[in-house]
Design an enzyme around this catalytic site. Sequence first.
Site, mmCIF file in Angstrom:
data_model
loop_
_atom_site.group_PDB
_atom_site.id
_atom_site.type_symbol
_atom_site.label_atom_id
_atom_site.label_comp_id
_atom_site.label_asym_id
_atom_site.label_seq_id
_atom_site.Cartn_x
_atom_site.Cartn_y
_atom_site.Cartn_z
ATOM 1 N N SER A 127 0.932 -0.747 0.205
ATOM 2 C CA SER A 127 -0.173 0.133 -0.349
ATOM 3 C C SER A 127 1.071 1.287 0.345
ATOM 4 O O SER A 127 2.112 0.775 0.509
ATOM 5 C CB SER A 127 -0.791 -0.320 1.127
ATOM 6 N N TYR A 131 -2.077 -1.406 10.814
ATOM 7 C CA TYR A 131 -1.936 -0.904 9.144
ATOM 8 C C TYR A 131 -0.940 -0.572 8.567
ATOM 9 O O TYR A 131 0.108 -1.469 7.757
ATOM 10 C CB TYR A 131 -3.261 0.077 8.613
#
Length: 343
Positions: free
Chosen positions: A199, A212
């Site tokens: 990501s 995350y």
Amino acid sequence: MNILLEFFVVTFRVLWAFVLAAAKWLVRPKEKSVAGQVCLITGAGSGLGRLFALEFARRRALLVLWDINTQSNEETAGMVRHIYREMAEEAAAAAPGVAGDGEKDVLPHCNLQVYTYTCDVGKRENVYSTAERVRKEVGEVSVLVNNAGVVSGHHLLECPDELIERTMMVNCHAHFWTTKAFLPKMLEMNHGHIVTVASSLGLFSTAGVEDYCASKFGAVGFHESLSHELKAAEKDGIKTTLVCPYLVDTGMFRGCRIRKEIEPFLPPLKPEYCVKQAMRAILTDQPMICTPRLMYMVTFMKSILPFEAVVCMYRFLGADKCMYPFIAQRKQATNNNEAKNGI
């Protein structure tokens, strides 16, 4: 004297690498074939994983789909089988007038299959046991796409420790287990491709999703170190691709918002666009792909700017608290669920 000569050689190679990178922007490299190769995708039951499966199916790869959700994984498999059937029908219709050469004849369409396995990639032993089943029932994996991911959706002090551990296990540790399971044969054959779907939050962070971000930073670090290890071992037949997309409109971060004046210029990515860009990178052996390209600039600026300057830039873009609406929605949904169940 030797070190000076080596320094000039290295300088030339660095400059040549820039030339080659620029040339790839101007002349699109030819995509390699994955027809007949075994491609394993984790988190294949939905989102990007499902789209990756459909793209590899269109390129006639043999699919191995892993997901913790059996039903959604089977739904993806059904879509893949539909693509296989369509290709078989097209091949049958064109057979009388086809000369029998080219990529379409690499593998008969009747041999194209998709295999599904229910696997919790956050559990090491589950990964290893499922990997052993794959080797016995399907064969050795040539393309490994580590795509599975989760998000807790809580501020750090409100996030249960179990959810933090779960995020780290699925988003980061799982990459270790799957790679350890399938890399040995790749090394033996000096052939394979390992894809890490990370990501943009593995390159730069934001507030409110510490677990995350940490997990994705870990996945990026793992991937980069693995790439260097393969280069050091001179295993150039094993390729690696790191995929770092910006916010993808899959519902995973529903509610996430940057500054409204900026949002039209940097909207959430369409999943189909994200996967097509990633597939192009994978099939041309591109080491890394950030989508959109603006993410390269953001990463570069984060690397050279003082931290306070980065904070100012984040605040201007509305990226400093972009996850807060998403976290609020998750909290509201959790509260509604608890009220509904009488908790």
